[in-house]
Design a protein around this motif. Structure first.
Motif, PDB file in Angstrom:
ATOM      1  N   ILE A  88       0.843  -1.204   0.000  1.00  0.00           N
ATOM      2  CA  ILE A  88       0.000   0.000   0.000  1.00  0.00           C
ATOM      3  C   ILE A  88       0.874   1.249   0.000  1.00  0.00           C
ATOM      4  CG2 ILE A  88      -1.641   1.366   1.360  1.00  0.00           C
ATOM      5  CD1 ILE A  88      -2.788  -1.340   2.333  1.00  0.00           C
ATOM      6  N   LEU A  89       1.896   1.263   0.839  1.00  0.00           N
ATOM      7  CA  LEU A  89       2.790   2.425   0.908  1.00  0.00           C
ATOM      8  C   LEU A  89       3.532   2.631  -0.406  1.00  0.00           C
ATOM      9  CD1 LEU A  89       4.197   1.995   4.525  1.00  0.00           C
ATOM     10  CD2 LEU A  89       2.453   3.613   3.733  1.00  0.00           C
ATOM     11  N   LYS A  90       3.970   1.545  -1.039  1.00  0.00           N
ATOM     12  CA  LYS A  90       4.646   1.648  -2.339  1.00  0.00           C
ATOM     13  C   LYS A  90       3.707   2.219  -3.400  1.00  0.00           C
ATOM     14  CE  LYS A  90       8.048  -2.043  -1.830  1.00  0.00           C
ATOM     15  NZ  LYS A  90       8.452  -3.391  -2.307  1.00  0.00           N
ATOM     16  N   VAL A  91       2.477   1.713  -3.427  1.00  0.00           N
ATOM     17  CA  VAL A  91       1.505   2.168  -4.429  1.00  0.00           C
ATOM     18  C   VAL A  91       1.243   3.659  -4.273  1.00  0.00           C
ATOM     19  CG1 VAL A  91      -0.918   2.048  -5.139  1.00  0.00           C
ATOM     20  CG2 VAL A  91       0.385  -0.059  -4.817  1.00  0.00           C
ATOM     21  N   PHE A  92       0.905   4.087  -3.072  1.00  0.00           N
ATOM     22  CA  PHE A  92       0.591   5.492  -2.881  1.00  0.00           C
ATOM     23  C   PHE A  92       1.832   6.374  -3.015  1.00  0.00           C
ATOM     24  CE2 PHE A  92      -3.375   3.816  -1.038  1.00  0.00           C
ATOM     25  CZ  PHE A  92      -4.257   4.519  -1.840  1.00  0.00           C
ATOM     26  N   GLY A  93       3.006   5.831  -2.683  1.00  0.00           N
ATOM     27  CA  GLY A  93       4.247   6.570  -2.921  1.00  0.00           C
ATOM     28  C   GLY A  93       4.457   6.804  -4.407  1.00  0.00           C
ATOM     29  N   ALA A  94       4.237   5.766  -5.203  1.00  0.00           N
ATOM     30  CA  ALA A  94       4.381   5.887  -6.657  1.00  0.00           C
ATOM     31  C   ALA A  94       3.340   6.843  -7.235  1.00  0.00           C
ATOM     32  CB  ALA A  94       4.249   4.513  -7.313  1.00  0.00           C
ATOM     33  N   LEU A  95       2.181   6.906  -6.601  1.00  0.00           N
ATOM     34  CA  LEU A  95       1.120   7.808  -7.060  1.00  0.00           C
ATOM     35  C   LEU A  95       1.285   9.219  -6.495  1.00  0.00           C
ATOM     36  CD1 LEU A  95      -1.916   5.379  -6.712  1.00  0.00           C
ATOM     37  CD2 LEU A  95      -0.853   6.153  -8.839  1.00  0.00           C
ATOM     38  N   LYS A  96       2.360   9.417  -5.711  1.00  0.00           N
ATOM     39  CA  LYS A  96       2.647  10.719  -5.083  1.00  0.00           C
ATOM     40  C   LYS A  96       1.462  11.185  -4.239  1.00  0.00           C
ATOM     41  CE  LYS A  96       5.989  12.233  -8.541  1.00  0.00           C
ATOM     42  NZ  LYS A  96       6.330  10.969  -9.087  1.00  0.00           N
TER      43      LYS A  96
END
Length: 109
Positions: free
Chosen positions: A83-91
């Protein structure tokens, strides 16, 4: 003709009646699944706002397109790290609320 007044119920009352009260396992499972479904919808919404395909988002975080599809459609168990990776990639900024009995702890990531 008889004039009957409609009875109004809250959504919580309906869930209590048909799923179970908040203390029951059925209700807890229902609420958890609902939260994961909302999370999947949010991932898809933000991904589309960023004009990314599932494949592009997958490449940004090192997973296959199918994994992004599973996240968006709530068909897989998801880790906090993903989840953190996904939202990090989505800024996108992520905030978590953890409830401990009557206390609420907020964590901004």
């Amino acid at each position: 003709m008889e004039n009957k007044e409609l009875q109004v119920f809250t959504f919580d009352q309906i869930k209590d009646e048909f799923i179970g009260t908040k203390e029951t396992v059925n209700r807890q499972v229902y609420e958890q699944e609902l939260q994961l479904e909302v999370l999947g919808d949010l991932i898809k919404k933000v991904r589309l706002e960023r004009n990314l395909t599932q494949e592009q988002l997958g490449k940004l975080i090192g997973v296959q397109r199918a994994q992004i599809s599973k996240l968006e459609n709530n068909t897989t168990n998801v880790t906090l790290d993903t989840i953190l990776k996904v939202f990090g990639a989505l800024k996108a900024k992520v905030n978590f609320n953890v409830e401990l009995q009557n206390d609420v702890v907020q964590i901004a990531v």
